[in-house]
Motif scaffolding. Structure first.
Motif, short mmCIF file in Angstrom:
data_model
loop_
_atom_site.label_atom_id
_atom_site.label_comp_id
_atom_site.label_asym_id
_atom_site.label_seq_id
_atom_site.Cartn_x
_atom_site.Cartn_y
_atom_site.Cartn_z
N LYS A 42 9.06 -1.21 -11.76
CA LYS A 42 7.78 -0.55 -12.01
C LYS A 42 7.17 -0.05 -10.71
O LYS A 42 6.64 1.08 -10.63
CB LYS A 42 6.83 -1.54 -12.70
N ILE A 68 8.15 -12.47 -7.84
CA ILE A 68 8.10 -11.45 -8.87
C ILE A 68 9.48 -11.33 -9.50
O ILE A 68 10.44 -11.94 -9.03
CB ILE A 68 7.63 -10.08 -8.32
N TYR A 109 9.07 -5.92 -12.37
CA TYR A 109 7.95 -5.51 -11.53
C TYR A 109 8.44 -4.62 -10.39
O TYR A 109 7.77 -3.66 -10.00
CB TYR A 109 7.24 -6.75 -10.98
#
Length: 766
Positions: free
Chosen positions: A245, A238, A242
């Motif tokens: 988030k 990732i 991300y």
């Protein structure tokens, strides 16, 4: 309730009873498999992540132990406590320490990159090297976001006690990567600003994430490691967006060991040693892979149960199928057997089926009515030459249910005499009747003759035969006899006078349009000469006031010469000469005018860029102008044929030159980029701005070898040179000539050269 409702209920209830049990069992099995698989996967993933955490902590402990070994190293202590002067340095001590440092890090890949900085000597010691100017070291190994001054002040000149700098972009000899930095000042009890030395261990992110690859390799998910302050230590699968988030989402609980977030199962464990947080994400579809297999099995069993239930339902409904007799009664009623219709839902079926059958008959009748129009349209397209191939003609003939009874024969025209120039309503009605009489008379001859109208007073017809011999030997005689009989019959009974004209023999369906054009010319000749019997095209010889040179023929000849198709151009030119010499009697003036038209055609051709820029332009132009209208047709034919050959030869030559230029451009591009492993036919086509299939065929035509074979040969030739130089290994040579795999390179080299690279190198040396 009507009986049909009871039958429906019995069928539905039996269907539900049969399907209910396996459906419930399948659903319960599916839900159980999801629950079991999910719990097992979570447990395995937590265990795997825990093992990875323990290995990572053990490696970091070894790094810390390494710094403690340096702290008690006597040679290093001597160097740290010495006072350095500008003109005197303990070179031997530095060399000995550099040699000692080299022995560390051979059992722990986290210690592949580290250095010791001695503040008194301002020297950076690394395994195998000593940098007396730290900036020299920083030129090769530096943090992308830190300047040298910031690096020196924040790392070299500050005191660090087992500090770990989070994941930071790093440049390792022009190679971009990300690293985690462990820092320890020496001696271990150093205070702020008073440490004489510092040891710095630079750990590549890949070394850390490799320890967690068991999870990503198995499940295809992601891993993330953060320190106690939330700074990233390792990241795989990732990106930082991300991660941000995930951290900022209120739905995500940072304290839970396992939870679902979006499409991932997120597992979180925290280290009790250094408060690092280890987090892994497993895709939901991977987690439920085994459950999906059970689901497919469940659906298969359910499908079988559905089939069995349907059969049982049909059996139950068959017992109560008495209402179906009403549907059978409808069919009997449709075929003329009366039946009393009951007042139930089958009356609806009765009415609609009856209407459907009625509409079907009406549609069938309409199709039969339009079939002659379809056949007529097909014949009109056929004689007009609108079809491009024989296969297209055959397909259209089958579609219109039109058969020619053979692929060779004659096209003819029948014209009703005495109505030229008359177009009032009464005359048109009379002509309609006359055409109908002629068609019926032709059909009455016994064989189906395709025919269609081309004007109010003309009919086109086709006489077809199975083979050319029959058409030549018997066909003309039969056609003459048939048309003579037809002419006499319609005149004696209906006082209809007709003129018949036929073209030459066509030997293929694609030549029917040519025979039709000849029939029109024969009809023109018959009307011009007031000939009453049958006129054949090969028997016509018109003393015409005009010559034959239509615009479409001129355009076709120009296009064929521009394309360099000399044989087709000669055929068209020959047909023009034949039409004006064999079938027409031209006056001297018309002959001169025809020659001038032909000369004008060739002069139009010269007004093209390909000819204007040619050295032949002036000579060909003068040759065209010098053609004399008073010369014989034979000499004019010969001169113009030579001009066509010269022009077509020039076109072909320019095409070949263009092809050669493209091939040379391809060769040059391959010479420059053969070392690129991604060099493909698509790349070459993109470079020369041509389609892939086109350049592949063109290269084969010009060079005699495939483009892929040529590329391979170029690569092998360069590989042979490198092997003779004996400067690089075979693996390095494979990479330099465009191969990602040395195995593939060895096979290709042996296939092209005949021996392996190593044998070739040995023989070259000998």
């Amino acid at each position: 309730m009507p009986r049909y409702s009871r039958v429906f209920r019995r069928f539905l209830i039996s269907y539900i009873i049969i399907l209910l049990i396996p459906s419930i069992a399948g659903y319960m099995s599916y839900r159980t498999s999801i629950s079991v698989t999910q719990s097992v996967s979570i447990e395995n993933s937590v265990t795997q992540l825990q093992k990875s955490k323990e290995i990572l902590e053990r490696r970091m402990a070894e790094v810390e132990g390494f710094t403690r070994q340096l702290a008690i190293n006597q040679d290093l202590s001597v160097l740290m406590n010495e006072k350095s002067s500008d003109d005197k340095s303990n070179v031997y001590g530095i060399w000995k320490m550099m040699r000692d440092v080299l022995t560390f890090g051979q059992t722990n890949d986290f210690l592949e990159h580290y250095f010791v900085y001695l503040k008194n000597y301002n020297v950076v010691l690394t395994p195998g090297s000593a940098y007396f100017r730290p900036e020299h070291y920083y030129d090769s190994y530096k943090y992308r976001d830190l300047s040298f001054t910031e690096w020196k002040s924040n790392i070299l000149e500050m005191t660090h006690r087992s500090e770990t700098m989070p994941l930071t972009p790093f440049v390792n000899k022009d190679t971009q990567t990300s690293v985690v930095t462990y820092m320890q000042s020496l001696p271990l009890d150093s205070f702020n600003g008073s440490s004489p030395a510092i040891v710095v261990v630079i750990i590549d992110q890949k070394k850390i994430t490799t320890l967690l690859s068991g999870i990503t390799d198995r499940y295809g998910g992601w891993t993330h490691i953060t320190d106690a302050q939330g700074h990233t230590i390792g990241l795989q699968g990732i990106d930082e967006q991300y991660v941000e988030k995930l951290s900022s989402d209120s739905r995500f609980d940072n304290e839970k060991v396992s939870q679902f977030y979006e499409d991932d199962l997120v597992i979180t464990i925290r280290s009790k040693t250094n408060d690092w947080v280890y987090r892994a994400g497993i895709p939901r579809h991977t987690l439920l892979e085994n459950a999906n297999k059970i689901k497919y099995i469940t659906w298969s069993v359910t499908g079988i149960a559905l089939l069995i239930g349907l059969l049982v339902g049909l059996l139950l409904s068959y017992r109560n199928s008495a209402p179906i007799n009403r549907l059978v009664g409808v069919m009997k009623e449709q075929f003329g057997q009366d039946g009393n219709a009951g007042r139930n839902e089958y009356d609806f079926l009765h009415g609609n089926i009856s209407e459907m059958l009625t509409n079907n008959k009406r549609l069938e009748s309409e199709l039969h009515r339009q079939l002659p129009l379809v056949r007529d349209a097909f014949l009109k397209r056929l004689i007009a030459g609108e079809f491009q191939s024989r296969d297209e003609i055959i397909a259209a003939a089958v579609q219109s249910n039109s058969g020619l009874n053979g692929n060779t024969g004659y096209v003819g025209i029948l014209q009703i005499n005495g109505y030229s120039g008359m177009d009032n309503v009464d005359i048109l009605n009379e002509l309609n009747v006359a055409r109908l009489i002629l068609k019926q008379a032709l059909l009455a001859t016994g064989s189906p003759i395709p025919m269609t109208d081309i004007s109010s007073d003309k009919i086109v017809f086709l006489f077809a035969f199975e083979d050319r011999m029959t058409a030549n030997e018997i066909g003309r005689e039969e056609i003459t006899k048939t048309l003579t009989h037809l002419s006499g019959l319609v005149f004696s009974e209906y006082r209809i006078s007709v003129t018949a004209a036929l073209g030459d023999l066509f030997t293929s369906e694609t030549e029917i349009s040519y025979s039709f054009e000849q029939a029109k010319q024969a009809m023109e000749y018959a009307l011009h000469s007031n000939k009453k019997d049958i006129s054949w095209f090969d028997e016509t010889r018109m003393d015409s006031s005009t010559y034959y040179y239509p615009l479409d023929i001129e355009l076709r000849m120009i296009s064929t010469i521009r394309a360099g198709e000399i044989e087709e151009a000669k055929r068209i030119f020959q047909s023009i000469i034949s039409q004006n010499t064999e079938h027409r009697e031209l006056s001297v003036e018309m002959k001169h005018q025809l020659v001038r038209e032909l000369k004008g055609t060739f002069l139009k051709l010269l007004d093209q860029k390909a000819f204007l820029e040619s050295d032949l332009f002036e000579s060909v132009k003068n040759q065209i102008i010098d053609i004399q209208e008073t010369s014989s047709i034979e000499s004019i034919h010969e001169e113009m044929t030579g001009i066509m050959e010269a022009l077509c030869g020039l076109i072909i030559s320019k095409k070949n030159e263009g092809h050669t230029r493209i091939v040379e451009q391809i060769k040059q591009y391959i010479k420059e980029t053969y070392s690129n492993s991604e060099l493909t036919l698509y790349r070459v086509a993109e470079q020369v701005e041509r389609p892939e299939k086109y350049i592949s065929q063109l290269f084969k035509e010009v060079t005699g070898m495939n483009l892929s074979d040529y590329l391979e040969k170029v690569r092998m030739d360069h590989a042979a040179l490198l092997l003779r130089d004996n400067e690089f290994t075979v693996d390095e040579i494979a990479s330099r000539v465009g191969y990602n795999s040395s195995h593939s390179f060895r096979r290709a080299f042996k296939r092209v050269i005949g021996i392996s690279p190593s044998v070739y190198r040995l023989s070259a040396q000998e």
